[in-house]
Design an enzyme around this catalytic site. Sequence first.
Site, short mmCIF file in Angstrom:
data_model
loop_
_atom_site.label_atom_id
_atom_site.label_comp_id
_atom_site.label_asym_id
_atom_site.label_seq_id
_atom_site.Cartn_x
_atom_site.Cartn_y
_atom_site.Cartn_z
N TYR A 92 2.56 -8.33 7.24
CA TYR A 92 1.79 -8.19 5.98
C TYR A 92 2.17 -6.88 5.31
CZ TYR A 92 -2.48 -8.86 3.07
OH TYR A 92 -3.37 -9.07 2.04
N CYS A 93 2.59 -6.94 4.03
CA CYS A 93 2.90 -5.75 3.23
C CYS A 93 3.94 -4.89 3.93
CB CYS A 93 1.60 -5.00 2.93
SG CYS A 93 1.79 -3.67 1.72
N VAL A 94 3.65 -3.60 4.18
CA VAL A 94 4.64 -2.75 4.83
C VAL A 94 4.88 -3.19 6.27
CG1 VAL A 94 2.94 -1.01 5.59
CG2 VAL A 94 5.30 -0.34 5.26
#
Length: 611
Positions: A347-349
């Site tokens: 998720y994301c970074v």
Amino acid sequence: MADKGKTTAGKDGAETSSSPADAYIVRNPEAFARNVARMLEGLGKAASAWVEPREKGEVVDTVSEPMADMVKTFSKVGEYWLSDPKRALEAQTSLLTGYFDMWSQSVKRMSGEDESPKPKTGDKRFSDPDWENNPFFEFLKNAYFITSDWANKLVDDSEGLDEHTRHKAAFYVRQITSALSPANFLATNPELYKEMVASNGENLVKGMQMLAEDIAAGKGELRLRQSDASKFKVGENVAVSPGKVIAQNEVCQIIQYEPSTETVLKRPLLIVPPWINKFYILDLNPKKSFIKWAVDQGHTVFVISWVNPDQRHATKDWEAYSREGISFALDTVEKATGEREVNAIGYCVGGTLLAATLALHAQEKDSRIATATFFTTQTDFTYAGDLKVFVDEAQIASIESAMQKNGYLDGSKMATAFNMLRASDLIWPYVVNNYLKGKDPMPFDLLYWNSDATRMPAANHSYYLRNCYLENNLSQGKMELAGRTLKLGDIKIPIYNLAAKEDHIAPARSAYIGGKLLGGEVTYVMAGSGHIAGVVNPPEAGKYQFWSDGPQNAEFEDWVAGARETPGSWWPHWHNWIREGSNEEVPARKPGGKKLKPIEDAPGSYVRSRV
């Protein structure tokens, strides 16, 4: 025509006259004066809470650096307009013409010459009827819109600016216009003014009390409360899915969740959340929890719960987070289940780290991750949105210098940066509600999570900013990790690449372009809404939609135009994709299996550490 007032019956039956102006008249000057004095006392306490840590040297202000950058950026815009007197005159004339037209329209309305319906702004900051019915406040509102539109147009029409400078100028203009909205000030907001009069200033007394408390809670910095934190407690009414911490090291804890089905998919599921926030965005409560839903679909779910770092973690870089995070989790999954292959989610970074790790594993012949899913993940940062405003050599050098003192970046700094991306929604409404209306914010689990900020280790954060946002090394095949140069094209496994249409952190276009750099089959899906709501969208809610099955190898705009729209959540679509890759089932597994002894109950101790 303006409302001339109306006649109502008083308590004794006598008729009394009332008018719209009555709501703006102080009825009890003595009580009002007393509350103004109390408000000033509260303001003094807020000032003391701000000054004291600075006098002790516990807080060092760095406001001058972003201010200097803003002034430098605006000077470049000004150079373009002032370099040609004719151009400068045209800009001034445009603004004055807007003011003159607005004044003429106001005069016509006040005289009754123009009774046509007034256009609605749709801006919830100006929802009070007096923004339209009271000529003074209507004038302020219209002047604000004319001025802010004019300022934005100055940036848009400035020629000769490099793209980064133009991006920064547009961002700074939005910040200034959001801050200077008449809705943010007591004397220029009819709702606030009437609230003050109705309560004889009690709202301001409560507001200054809250301001002092929030500055004290931030140890000299304003910790803006967006939710009533007293209503939530991690492990009690948020992050409550049953499970066990079955392994831990200096960087993370590994949680395995209790099964809720008799059989489960043979291939376990490992979730790599971002370390910029805590993992329980995927487990806010049972109705919203992606983790619970995945367990209920028959996944054996493992989650990395990152440490909230301090000075001890200053040198933990991306290699450490890859080896001691993802690789450690893969080892743990194998010990707990006996399975070597896993499905992974980033998720994301956390997804960016997962992509880098997959490229590293491809070179090292490590095939334990059989499929990967990216939630709002960027691997190419060319179109990375407004966060790029904060990233250039000078600003990164400043952040690195600040991190040297403690070995980490304070979580409040990143939280402020994220809030600034949507200042009109995430900053100023709460300033108005809390400190001018004097009202406690509503309890909201998502905003509670948002305020539960985490720190970033110095080495990790510096590497991320430079290699991703500044130099875009991962997409160009230049990122170096563990002594190897990474190539996204080496990633041949199936990928489910989820973006969100209104994402302001990882724009959908950016996620799409990054996915095209991968070497295997990529299933791109775009959810409705934004970075959080687009992901955390349970099927039972029946909200939003998602787009899939767009034309292969198309440009982003063409993919969107040709994609199929499906109402509701993308979660079942993802689950079907997982089952298409591997549908074999085995008896449900208990956390830790036979080889690992559980350390503590989920959600574990690492996630409870506060800034």
